[in-house]
Motif scaffolding. Structure first.
Motif, PDB file in Angstrom:
ATOM      1  N   UNK A 173      93.606  71.944 -13.186  1.00 24.24           N
ATOM      2  CA  UNK A 173      93.241  72.991 -14.143  1.00 24.24           C
ATOM      3  C   UNK A 173      92.000  72.569 -14.934  1.00 24.24           C
ATOM      4  N   UNK A 174      91.932  71.297 -15.293  1.00 18.51           N
ATOM      5  CA  UNK A 174      90.772  70.788 -16.032  1.00 18.51           C
ATOM      6  C   UNK A 174      89.509  70.873 -15.177  1.00 18.51           C
ATOM      7  N   UNK A 175      89.619  70.570 -13.889  1.00 22.32           N
ATOM      8  CA  UNK A 175      88.462  70.694 -12.995  1.00 22.32           C
ATOM      9  C   UNK A 175      87.966  72.138 -12.957  1.00 22.32           C
ATOM     10  N   UNK A 176      88.896  73.070 -12.962  1.00 13.63           N
ATOM     11  CA  UNK A 176      88.539  74.482 -12.899  1.00 13.63           C
ATOM     12  C   UNK A 176      87.786  74.974 -14.117  1.00 13.63           C
ATOM     13  N   UNK A 177      87.851  74.234 -15.211  1.00 13.45           N
ATOM     14  CA  UNK A 177      87.148  74.625 -16.436  1.00 13.45           C
ATOM     15  C   UNK A 177      85.728  74.073 -16.500  1.00 13.45           C
ATOM     16  N   UNK A 178      85.355  73.199 -15.549  1.00 10.37           N
ATOM     17  CA  UNK A 178      84.025  72.587 -15.553  1.00 10.37           C
ATOM     18  C   UNK A 178      82.956  73.557 -15.047  1.00 10.37           C
ATOM     19  N   UNK A 179      81.732  73.311 -15.435  1.00  9.78           N
ATOM     20  CA  UNK A 179      80.595  74.011 -14.841  1.00  9.78           C
ATOM     21  C   UNK A 179      80.538  73.633 -13.367  1.00  9.78           C
ATOM     22  N   UNK A 180      80.082  74.548 -12.517  1.00 10.78           N
ATOM     23  CA  UNK A 180      80.092  74.297 -11.067  1.00 10.78           C
ATOM     24  C   UNK A 180      79.340  73.021 -10.683  1.00 10.78           C
ATOM     25  N   UNK A 181      78.191  72.793 -11.282  1.00 14.65           N
ATOM     26  CA  UNK A 181      77.417  71.598 -10.947  1.00 14.65           C
ATOM     27  C   UNK A 181      78.179  70.325 -11.249  1.00 14.65           C
ATOM     28  N   UNK A 182      78.853  70.295 -12.398  1.00 13.87           N
ATOM     29  CA  UNK A 182      79.627  69.120 -12.783  1.00 13.87           C
ATOM     30  C   UNK A 182      80.835  68.946 -11.860  1.00 13.87           C
ATOM     31  N   UNK A 183      81.500  70.057 -11.551  1.00 13.58           N
ATOM     32  CA  UNK A 183      82.644  70.017 -10.639  1.00 13.58           C
ATOM     33  C   UNK A 183      82.209  69.485  -9.270  1.00 13.58           C
ATOM     34  N   UNK A 184      81.105  70.026  -8.743  1.00 15.51           N
ATOM     35  CA  UNK A 184      80.616  69.588  -7.439  1.00 15.51           C
ATOM     36  C   UNK A 184      80.287  68.102  -7.439  1.00 15.51           C
ATOM     37  N   UNK A 185      79.653  67.649  -8.498  1.00 15.52           N
ATOM     38  CA  UNK A 185      79.264  66.246  -8.599  1.00 15.52           C
ATOM     39  C   UNK A 185      80.486  65.325  -8.624  1.00 15.52           C
ATOM     40  N   UNK A 186      81.486  65.694  -9.430  1.00 17.54           N
ATOM     41  CA  UNK A 186      82.709  64.887  -9.521  1.00 17.54           C
ATOM     42  C   UNK A 186      83.411  64.836  -8.173  1.00 17.54           C
ATOM     43  N   UNK A 187      83.529  65.983  -7.516  1.00 15.13           N
ATOM     44  CA  UNK A 187      84.227  66.037  -6.236  1.00 15.13           C
ATOM     45  C   UNK A 187      83.517  65.211  -5.156  1.00 15.13           C
ATOM     46  N   UNK A 188      82.216  65.382  -5.058  1.00 11.21           N
ATOM     47  CA  UNK A 188      81.456  64.633  -4.047  1.00 11.21           C
ATOM     48  C   UNK A 188      81.509  63.145  -4.311  1.00 11.21           C
ATOM     49  N   UNK A 189      81.358  62.753  -5.568  1.00 18.38           N
ATOM     50  CA  UNK A 189      81.381  61.338  -5.916  1.00 18.38           C
ATOM     51  C   UNK A 189      82.762  60.734  -5.652  1.00 18.38           C
ATOM     52  N   UNK A 190      83.813  61.424  -6.113  1.00 17.84           N
ATOM     53  CA  UNK A 190      85.179  60.912  -5.965  1.00 17.84           C
ATOM     54  C   UNK A 190      85.571  60.799  -4.500  1.00 17.84           C
ATOM     55  N   UNK A 191      85.252  61.829  -3.710  1.00 17.91           N
ATOM     56  CA  UNK A 191      85.677  61.822  -2.320  1.00 17.91           C
ATOM     57  C   UNK A 191      84.855  60.848  -1.481  1.00 17.91           C
TER      58      UNK A 191
END
Length: 194
Positions: A173-191
């Motif tokens: 739910x917290x990820x869903x509240x992020x700006x798309x750019x920030x969400x994309x960055x976190x996902x790409x970095x984490x994965x």
């Protein structure tokens, strides 16, 4: 994120996998979305995302302010279905109703609470998961399916692959509240660190 697809219009299932097309046919045969129309029903979860496994069910969320009226409607239309079960309870002071039954070889779960379906957690989880699946591609999707096949629930599988800390449901739910750019960055970095 929700602009990617109109999740209320089940026609997207017709352009999907064999399983998604079969689910579309079953839902049409049951006429379930019409029966529940006044409750703004929405199919959420693994089937819309194409990450279902053998143990998956069909989750339909509903916006319900009069549980008694809702349960009468559902019993009248689906009470004769196999394994019909109805449970109502209060969670954090909010009345919730969960109805389960089987049809066409699928377990079906109706979840009702007095909140718009577009603001319910089942929907919010699905839209962030859809974005992550689109962003990270088929390899990530296959890893999610593999974890789910091993018995892990959907949100914990996403949290595991993305190295999210804490409660996986809240983390998504917290990820869903992020700006798309920030969400994309976190996902790409984490994965990519997996």
């Amino acid at each position: 994120m929700s602009g990617i697809r109109d999740w209320r219009n089940l026609a997207y299932l017709l352009r999907g996998s064999t399983v998604q097309r079969e689910v579309y046919t079953l839902l049409q045969q049951l006429d379930i979305m019409n029966v529940l129309a006044e409750y703004e029903p929405m199919l959420v979860g693994t089937v819309p995302l194409g990450i279902q496994v053998e143990s998956s069910d069909l989750d339909i969320i509903c916006e319900v302010y009069d549980q008694e009226e809702f349960t009468v409607t559902v019993r009248r239309s689906f009470g004769q279905m196999d394994d019909f079960c109805l449970v109502t309870r209060l969670v954090d002071g909010i009345p919730r109703c969960k109805i389960n039954f089987r049809a066409g070889g699928w377990p079906i779960e109706l979840f009702a609470q007095p909140q718009g379906t577009g603001r319910q957690n089942g929907y919010l989880h699905m839209i962030v998961e859809a974005h992550i699946l689109n962003l990270l591609g088929n390899e990530f999707r296959e890893h999610i399916i593999e974890l789910k096949s091993g018995g892990m629930k959907t949100e914990p599988a996403f949290a595991h692959l993305l190295s999210l800390n804490g409660d996986p449901y809240e983390a998504l739910l917290a990820l869903g509240e992020l700006e798309l750019g920030e969400l994309d960055s976190i996902c790409k970095r984490s994965y990519s660190n997996m």
